[in-house]
Design a protein around this motif. Structure first.
Motif, mmCIF file in Angstrom:
data_model
loop_
_atom_site.group_PDB
_atom_site.id
_atom_site.type_symbol
_atom_site.label_atom_id
_atom_site.label_comp_id
_atom_site.label_asym_id
_atom_site.label_seq_id
_atom_site.Cartn_x
_atom_site.Cartn_y
_atom_site.Cartn_z
ATOM 1 N N THR A 28 0.826 -1.205 0.000
ATOM 2 C CA THR A 28 0.000 0.000 0.000
ATOM 3 C C THR A 28 0.863 1.259 0.000
ATOM 4 N N LYS A 29 1.987 1.204 0.688
ATOM 5 C CA LYS A 29 2.902 2.350 0.713
ATOM 6 C C LYS A 29 3.477 2.604 -0.670
ATOM 7 N N VAL A 30 3.831 1.546 -1.379
ATOM 8 C CA VAL A 30 4.394 1.702 -2.720
ATOM 9 C C VAL A 30 3.375 2.350 -3.650
ATOM 10 N N LEU A 31 2.134 1.889 -3.617
ATOM 11 C CA LEU A 31 1.116 2.494 -4.461
ATOM 12 C C LEU A 31 0.858 3.945 -4.074
ATOM 13 N N ASP A 32 0.756 4.209 -2.775
ATOM 14 C CA ASP A 32 0.509 5.579 -2.310
ATOM 15 C C ASP A 32 1.623 6.517 -2.774
ATOM 16 N N GLU A 33 2.867 6.079 -2.626
ATOM 17 C CA GLU A 33 3.992 6.968 -2.933
ATOM 18 C C GLU A 33 4.200 7.113 -4.435
ATOM 19 N N ALA A 34 3.934 6.069 -5.207
ATOM 20 C CA ALA A 34 4.027 6.210 -6.664
ATOM 21 C C ALA A 34 3.049 7.259 -7.162
ATOM 22 N N ALA A 35 1.821 7.231 -6.629
ATOM 23 C CA ALA A 35 0.823 8.234 -7.017
ATOM 24 C C ALA A 35 1.222 9.618 -6.524
ATOM 25 N N ALA A 36 1.723 9.698 -5.287
ATOM 26 C CA ALA A 36 2.109 10.995 -4.721
ATOM 27 C C ALA A 36 3.265 11.625 -5.490
ATOM 28 N N SER A 284 11.050 10.475 -2.424
ATOM 29 C CA SER A 284 11.814 11.644 -2.877
ATOM 30 C C SER A 284 12.496 11.360 -4.206
ATOM 31 N N ASN A 285 13.093 10.158 -4.345
ATOM 32 C CA ASN A 285 13.753 9.798 -5.593
ATOM 33 C C ASN A 285 12.765 9.783 -6.758
ATOM 34 N N ALA A 286 11.607 9.167 -6.521
ATOM 35 C CA ALA A 286 10.619 9.054 -7.594
ATOM 36 C C ALA A 286 10.111 10.422 -8.025
ATOM 37 N N LYS A 287 9.844 11.286 -7.059
ATOM 38 C CA LYS A 287 9.366 12.632 -7.387
ATOM 39 C C LYS A 287 10.447 13.421 -8.120
ATOM 40 N N GLU A 288 11.701 13.282 -7.676
ATOM 41 C CA GLU A 288 12.794 14.004 -8.334
ATOM 42 C C GLU A 288 12.931 13.573 -9.789
ATOM 43 N N SER A 289 12.859 12.265 -10.045
ATOM 44 C CA SER A 289 12.977 11.780 -11.420
ATOM 45 C C SER A 289 11.781 12.207 -12.263
ATOM 46 N N HIS A 290 10.575 12.124 -11.696
ATOM 47 C CA HIS A 290 9.382 12.556 -12.429
ATOM 48 C C HIS A 290 9.484 14.028 -12.804
ATOM 49 N N ASP A 291 9.870 14.860 -11.854
ATOM 50 C CA ASP A 291 9.946 16.298 -12.108
ATOM 51 C C ASP A 291 11.068 16.637 -13.085
ATOM 52 N N TYR A 292 12.156 15.868 -13.022
ATOM 53 C CA TYR A 292 13.245 16.085 -13.976
ATOM 54 C C TYR A 292 12.776 15.794 -15.398
ATOM 55 N N LEU A 293 12.082 14.682 -15.598
ATOM 56 C CA LEU A 293 11.592 14.362 -16.937
ATOM 57 C C LEU A 293 10.643 15.440 -17.450
ATOM 58 N N ALA A 294 9.800 15.955 -16.562
ATOM 59 C CA ALA A 294 8.905 17.042 -16.964
ATOM 60 C C ALA A 294 9.701 18.280 -17.363
ATOM 61 N N SER A 295 10.809 18.526 -16.663
ATOM 62 C CA SER A 295 11.610 19.732 -16.939
ATOM 63 C C SER A 295 12.292 19.695 -18.296
ATOM 64 N N ILE A 296 12.536 18.480 -18.819
ATOM 65 C CA ILE A 296 13.171 18.383 -20.137
ATOM 66 C C ILE A 296 12.157 18.076 -21.240
ATOM 67 N N GLY A 297 10.871 18.174 -20.865
ATOM 68 C CA GLY A 297 9.831 18.020 -21.873
ATOM 69 C C GLY A 297 9.544 16.599 -22.265
#
Length: 304
Positions: A28-36, A284-297
């Motif tokens: 449940t934590k993995v699903l919650d954090e992937a969505a977050a 934190s790692n997942a959010k950082e990678s997601h936001d990085y991909l968004a930053s490069i389009g």
């Protein structure tokens, strides 16, 4: 126009490689954090980690606005004695994938004690004898036929550090030996770099066979140290060889452009393997990678 595809994550980013490990975090934590972290899909991971009842899993994903992206095998494909169990796991995995309309199976030869010690060291790694190689290829073909014929699921081979299909010559040989209409390719950018393969060139060379992508990166200094110290694969994970996407050796602007050039329309699964007993923050790692991909389009909307 830039081709869009959906970003997913995977349980391995939370340290989940095997379903029965006591150190695994709660599913449940993995699903919650992937969505977050901003993702809209997640891989199944090892079957039995997430709920295996399709209706329940669909409900749990829906609660978090997630969908299932793919499933996978991470099993010893060179061991004849284990193959019946691998077939059973294939059927159980593909049944879930069929029910949840995620018809993609990633096939990986599991890290072995023998090859795992030689991750990232192609000149030193022991290779399979010709008859053992042929037997492994036959097993992959059999699994892919089960997936396709019984469940409507397409299979994709994944070259992986510490396994018997890791290095460029092994990957090219496997692609030549496996029927193109039966087995496609999942390019993992991080495992490619780990093995000394240029992932950009790989995407360009095998564009017509790529139906699934893993976006992963490796830390340059940690990789060099692990190769120099002859560190095995799982110990390299504990040393932090995998890092957020914007901080490693793989240039994801070039990855983006290469995927655009081949008209890629599949899933793009972000992964960052971690030691679940360590002090990493998967959220934190997942959010950082997601936001990085968004930053490069990197496009994040499916148009299929």
């Amino acid at each position: 126009m830039t081709v869009a595809y959906q970003l997913a994550n995977a349980p391995c980013s939370w340290g989940v490689d095997f379903a029965d490990r006591p150190e695994n975090p709660a599913w449940t934590k993995v699903l919650d954090e992937a969505a977050a972290a901003g993702f809209s899909a997640i891989d199944l991971g090892p079957v039995d980690y997430f709920p295996t009842d399709p209706a329940r899993l669909r409900d749990e994903l829906s609660k978090r606005n997630l969908r299932l992206s793919a499933g996978g095998l991470f099993d010893p494909l060179t061991d004849e004695r284990s193959f019946d169990a691998v077939v059973d796991k294939t059927r159980r995995t593909c049944s879930i994938l069929e029910d949840l309309q995620a018809p993609r199976l990633v096939i990986i030869d599991c890290v072995s004690d023998e090859r795992g010690r030689y991750a990232g060291r192609p000149a030193d790694a022991p290779r399979l004898a010709p008859e053992d190689w042929k037997a492994m290829i036959r097993r992959i073909v059999e699994l892919a036929k089960i997936a396709k014929n019984d469940y409507g699921v397409k299979s994709y081979l994944h070259a992986h550090a510490g396994c018997y299909i890791e290095y460029e010559d092994e990957l090219d040989r496997a692609m030549a030996d496996l029927p193109e209409d039966l087995v496609g390719l999942c390019v993992d950018t991080g495992h490619s770099a780990y093995a000394g393969i240029d992932p950009i060139a790989l995407i360009r060379r095998y564009g017509n066979r790529i139906g699934h992508m893993h976006l992963k990166n490796i830390d340059k200094e940690v990789h060099a140290a692990c190769v120099a110290d002859k560190t095995g694969f799982f110990d390299a994970i504990a040393r932090g060889i995998f890092c957020p996407l914007g901080k490693g050796v793989v240039d994801f602007v070039q990855v983006r452009d290469a995927l655009d050039a081949i008209g890629y329309r599949g899933m793009a699964v972000v992964e960052q393997d971690v030691d679940p007993t360590g002090d990493a923050s998967p959220l934190s790692n997942a959010k950082e990678s997601h936001d990085y991909l968004a930053s490069i389009g990197m496009p994040t909307v499916v148009r299929s």
